[in-house]
Every structure is written in C-alpha cells, then in structure tokens.
Design an enzyme around this catalytic site. Structure first.
Site, PDB file in Angstrom:
ATOM      1  N   LYS A   1       0.796  -1.231   0.000  1.00  0.00           N
ATOM      2  CA  LYS A   1       0.000   0.000   0.000  1.00  0.00           C
ATOM      3  C   LYS A   1       0.835   1.291   0.000  1.00  0.00           C
ATOM      4  O   LYS A   1       0.441   2.294  -0.586  1.00  0.00           O
ATOM      5  CB  LYS A   1      -0.914   0.043   1.227  1.00  0.00           C
ATOM      6  CG  LYS A   1      -1.995  -1.017   1.259  1.00  0.00           C
ATOM      7  CD  LYS A   1      -3.163  -0.638   0.378  1.00  0.00           C
ATOM      8  CE  LYS A   1      -4.421  -1.438   0.673  1.00  0.00           C
ATOM      9  NZ  LYS A   1      -4.274  -2.896   0.613  1.00  0.00           N
TER      10      LYS A   1
ATOM     11  N   GLU B   1     -10.289   6.952   2.054  1.00  0.00           N
ATOM     12  CA  GLU B   1     -11.305   6.021   2.532  1.00  0.00           C
ATOM     13  C   GLU B   1     -10.581   4.750   2.952  1.00  0.00           C
ATOM     14  O   GLU B   1      -9.488   4.466   2.458  1.00  0.00           O
ATOM     15  CB  GLU B   1     -12.300   5.695   1.418  1.00  0.00           C
ATOM     16  CG  GLU B   1     -11.885   4.573   0.449  1.00  0.00           C
ATOM     17  CD  GLU B   1     -10.635   4.854  -0.374  1.00  0.00           C
ATOM     18  OE1 GLU B   1     -10.347   6.036  -0.632  1.00  0.00           O
ATOM     19  OE2 GLU B   1      -9.944   3.889  -0.753  1.00  0.00           O
TER      20      GLU B   1
ATOM     21  N   SER C   1       1.443  -9.974  -1.285  1.00  0.00           N
ATOM     22  CA  SER C   1       1.125  -8.546  -1.155  1.00  0.00           C
ATOM     23  C   SER C   1       1.284  -8.020   0.256  1.00  0.00           C
ATOM     24  O   SER C   1       1.560  -6.834   0.458  1.00  0.00           O
ATOM     25  CB  SER C   1      -0.297  -8.291  -1.648  1.00  0.00           C
ATOM     26  OG  SER C   1      -1.219  -9.137  -0.976  1.00  0.00           O
TER      27      SER C   1
HETATM   28  C1  LIG Z   1      -5.271  -3.888   0.372  1.00  0.00           C
HETATM   29  C2  LIG Z   1      -4.627  -5.182   0.169  1.00  0.00           C
HETATM   30  C3  LIG Z   1      -4.923  -5.992  -0.954  1.00  0.00           C
HETATM   31  C4  LIG Z   1      -5.969  -5.642  -1.965  1.00  0.00           C
HETATM   32  O1  LIG Z   1      -5.736  -4.474  -2.690  1.00  0.00           O
HETATM   33  P1  LIG Z   1      -5.265  -4.469  -4.211  1.00  0.00           P
HETATM   34  O2  LIG Z   1      -5.491  -3.066  -4.627  1.00  0.00           O
HETATM   35  O3  LIG Z   1      -6.088  -5.444  -4.953  1.00  0.00           O
HETATM   36  O4  LIG Z   1      -3.827  -4.841  -4.227  1.00  0.00           O
HETATM   37  C5  LIG Z   1      -4.228  -7.174  -1.114  1.00  0.00           C
HETATM   38  N1  LIG Z   1      -3.313  -7.579  -0.207  1.00  0.00           N
HETATM   39  C6  LIG Z   1      -3.021  -6.851   0.886  1.00  0.00           C
HETATM   40  C7  LIG Z   1      -2.003  -7.365   1.851  1.00  0.00           C
HETATM   41  C8  LIG Z   1      -3.668  -5.630   1.120  1.00  0.00           C
HETATM   42  O5  LIG Z   1      -3.370  -4.926   2.206  1.00  0.00           O
END
Ligand SMILES: *Cc1c(COP(=O)(O)O)cnc(C)c1O
Length: 395
Positions: free
Chosen positions: A90, A112, A379
């Site tokens: 993020k 948001e 992610s």
């Molecule tokens: C917010 C988040 C996501 C989903 O958001 P995308 O915009 O689809 O990347 C995925 N994995 C994690 C760890 C997140 O914090």
C-alpha cells in the site's frame, strides 16, 4: 497488437473513464493535467526513489521458495511486498500520491478505508510529511478493525466513522468523495487501489509498477532471464496485481494470473467477492467496470474472509485484461485461501496476509511444466490476520 494499457481517453477497452458529478469535474481535471508531468520531473523521481529505498524498504526481495517449488514442480519466486514498511504494498502508492499532492500545493489529505490497511498507509505518510489527514471508515469497519483505528489515531489522523448504508467501504468512499468536493482547493483524495475515475487507475498502477520494474531486474540477476512464464497476484481493487503485471502487459508470452476472492464460492453469489466471475458492467466510484449487483441493479455487499478483498468492484484495467483473455482469473474460496496460507507458513516460514493467500491458492490450479519460472506477489504479511487464523485453525 491489442492495447492493454490505458488509452488517451482514459479507457481500458470499454472500461474506465471518469463518471463524476459536475462538482468534482474540476478536481479530476486538475489531477489529470498534472500527474504525468509531476511524475516525470527528475526531482520528483529522485525524492520518491530515495524514500522508497530508505523508508519503505525497497527493493523488496525476490525470494526463490525452494520447498514450495518442489511441491508444485516449477521454479517459484515470491515477490516479498510483505516486507514493506507497514506490512504491505500500500505504501508504494500512498507515498507517491502524497508527494504529488504536495507538489500540487495541497495541504490536506482525505482517504477512505475498509479493512484499514490503506488508512494506516495514508496516515503513515501524512505523519512523515506533516500533512493533515482525515480517514473515512464505515462504522461497522471501525468496530471490526479497531486496532487499525488506534494505529491511525496514534499516527495523528482523524478517523471519521461513517454511519450511512451498511457502514462499510462503499459508504466510506462516498463520504471521502463528498469531503473532497467541499474542499477542492486545499485537499487531495488518496485512493487506495487502481479504481476510481480517470486518472486514478493509471496513476496508482504507475506508482505500484515499481514491483514489476524490480521483478525484471531481480529475475534477470537470479534466474538469468527477465521474463517469467507466469505472474500471479491477488485482486481486491487490483493494485498489487497491476503493479506486478505492469511492465509485462504487452509481453504475451508471460501468462498473467489473477486470484479473486470467492468467499463461500461462486455458486453463492450473496457470499462472494468474485467480481470478475459474478459482476455485471456498471459504474461504481467514478469508473465503468465490473460490479457486484443484485437483481435490481443495486450495488451488492461483497463477502470474503479477507477484509482487504471484499470490494464489490474491480479496477477497469483488470476488467479489460479478463475480458480480452490477457489474464486468467481464478475465484478462490475462503477455505482454499486458508489452506494455502497454512501451507506457505509450514513450507517457508512465511505467514502471508489472507489476501495474498488467495494468490497462493492458485498454485495447485495451474498446470506448470518443469522448468517454468513463476513469480507470485505476496502482497502483505499475516500479522494483522492472526485473530482470524487463530479462530480458524483453533491455535
Ligand atoms: C489492500 C490489500 C490488498 C488488496 O488491494 P489491491 O489493490 O487489490 O492490491 C491485497 N493484499 C493486501 C495485503 C492488502 O493490504
């Protein structure tokens, strides 16, 4: 050759655009007129690159997961976005947008948040840069994610609970937009994924494209080739997937695999967040894309065990990639994601975010050939999900 990236009108095929009320037209136009120019300024790039390096902790490692590779019969590399400051990808976007807002003369940030991750990311960079920060969050989510609320408050942000609707992400988004409308002169709205009106999807994808830029270089060094056979990522709005795919969009030899959250399964549409499998074409939060709707066209609540994936829309880029066949999208159930999270933990000693576990759950569904090179983006890290894991696995 087909065009996969954005066109000059702000569309990905028939998806995208800027469907905003009159009153927001000026804000969006101002952003569109400035974002590319600012992002290309050498002094902007230098400042962003330095902070990505020293503050966020980039480049994140590309890790050859040997035991996981052995299990699935391919060479599997994990792109470790879970090692970024604040625990996910993020910050790549929040930091970029904040520096951009400063250069546009803005002094106040609104955002948001649903699961709270984007709110924490935004509050973090606002603390770093001494900017006023207001985060809108549905009242239901405030209760469910109280630890995140406390983090945001400690970082100096004002968290505003939103009591309209179901008190979840789409209600919070509406309030953030309303605030932005009222303070167009001094305020920038930091959207957390590749969603929203043009130019947000493209801007966020560019900030996240640092992921695939690093993959190219690291893979060349570590595997002797810059092109993987497969790229795999999970999709909520789609920003970590957009960042993972970005520099490979036009390289059709690289297979793009996306994992969306099916909740209880796509045969339970009221208990699912599988927007690409179940959604219909419509406009949500300023762009045309695929959207989860009920029979009379109302936006449906999305459901997933992963709070970060239960968004009823999807970035227009991903709608386009899926509809043109450029990407393959798997719908992953809660159960499959939880099993995949446990598997990664046991095999590699990495506890992933439940969002990222959806990407891992795709591995048994792909038929790899031996020697295939796979890059899968983790992610985020699982610390934030320990309560859910503990309940589920009775730890
Ligand atoms: C917010 C988040 C996501 C989903 O958001 P995308 O915009 O689809 O990347 C995925 N994995 C994690 C760890 C997140 O914090």
């Amino acid at each position: 050759m087909k065009q996969y990236n954005i066109d000059e009108n702000g569309y990905y095929g028939r998806f995208g655009g800027a469907y905003v009320p009159e009153i927001l037209q000026k804000n969006v136009t101002e952003l569109k007129a400035n974002y590319l120019k600012i992002m290309q300024e050498p002094s902007f790039k230098t400042q962003l690159d330095q902070l990505l390096h020293d503050y966020v902790g980039r480049p994140t490692p590309l890790y050859l997961a040997e035991r996981l590779s052995e299990r699935y019969g391919a060479e599997i590399y994990l792109k470790r976005e879970d090692l970024c400051h604040t625990g996910a990808h993020k910050l790549n976007n929040a930091l970029g947008q904040l520096l951009l807002a400063k250069r546009m003369g803005k002094t106040r940030i609104v955002a948001e948040t649903g699961a709270g991750q984007h709110g924490v990311g935004t509050a973090t960079v606002c603390a770093l840069m001494n900017m006023e920060c207001v985060v809108y969050m549905g009242a239901t989510d405030v209760e469910r994610q109280y630890l995140k609320v406390q983090r945001m408050r400690m970082l100096g942000a004002t968290v505003v609970p939103v009591h309209t609707g179901n008190g979840t992400l789409k209600d919070a988004t509406n309030e953030a937009i309303r605030d932005w409308c009222c303070h167009p002169e001094n305020t920038h709205y930091i959207i957390g994924s590749v969603v929203g009106p043009d130019p947000y999807p493209d801007m966020v994808a560019r900030f996240q494209s640092v992921i695939s830029d690093e993959i190219r270089q690291q893979l060349l060094q570590q595997a002797g080739r810059s092109k993987p056979d497969y790229l795999i990522a999970c999709i909520g709005g789609g920003s970590n997937a957009a960042g993972t795919f970005y520099h490979y969009l036009d390289n059709e030899e690289v297979k793009l695999i996306a994992a969306e959250a099916a909740g209880d399964g796509i045969d339970h549409p009221d208990r699912s967040a599988a927007t690409i499998h179940l959604g219909r074409e419509g406009v949500l939060h300023g762009s045309r894309s695929l959207v989860m709707m009920n029979d009379d066209g109302q936006i449906a609540e999305a459901f997933s065990i992963s709070a970060g994936l239960d968004y009823p829309g999807i970035g227009p880029l991903h709608a386009h990639l899926a509809k043109t066949g450029r990407s393959t999208v798997y719908a992953v159930t809660d159960q499959e994601a939880m099993a995949a999270a446990l598997e990664l933990t046991k095999l590699e000693g990495i506890i992933p975010a439940i969002e990222s576990a959806h990407a891992l759950a795709v591995l048994p569904k792909c038929r790899f050939q031996s020697g295939d090179v796979v890059v899968l983006t983790v992610s985020g890290r699982g610390d934030k999900d320990m309560n859910t894991y503990a309940d589920y696995f009775k730890l």
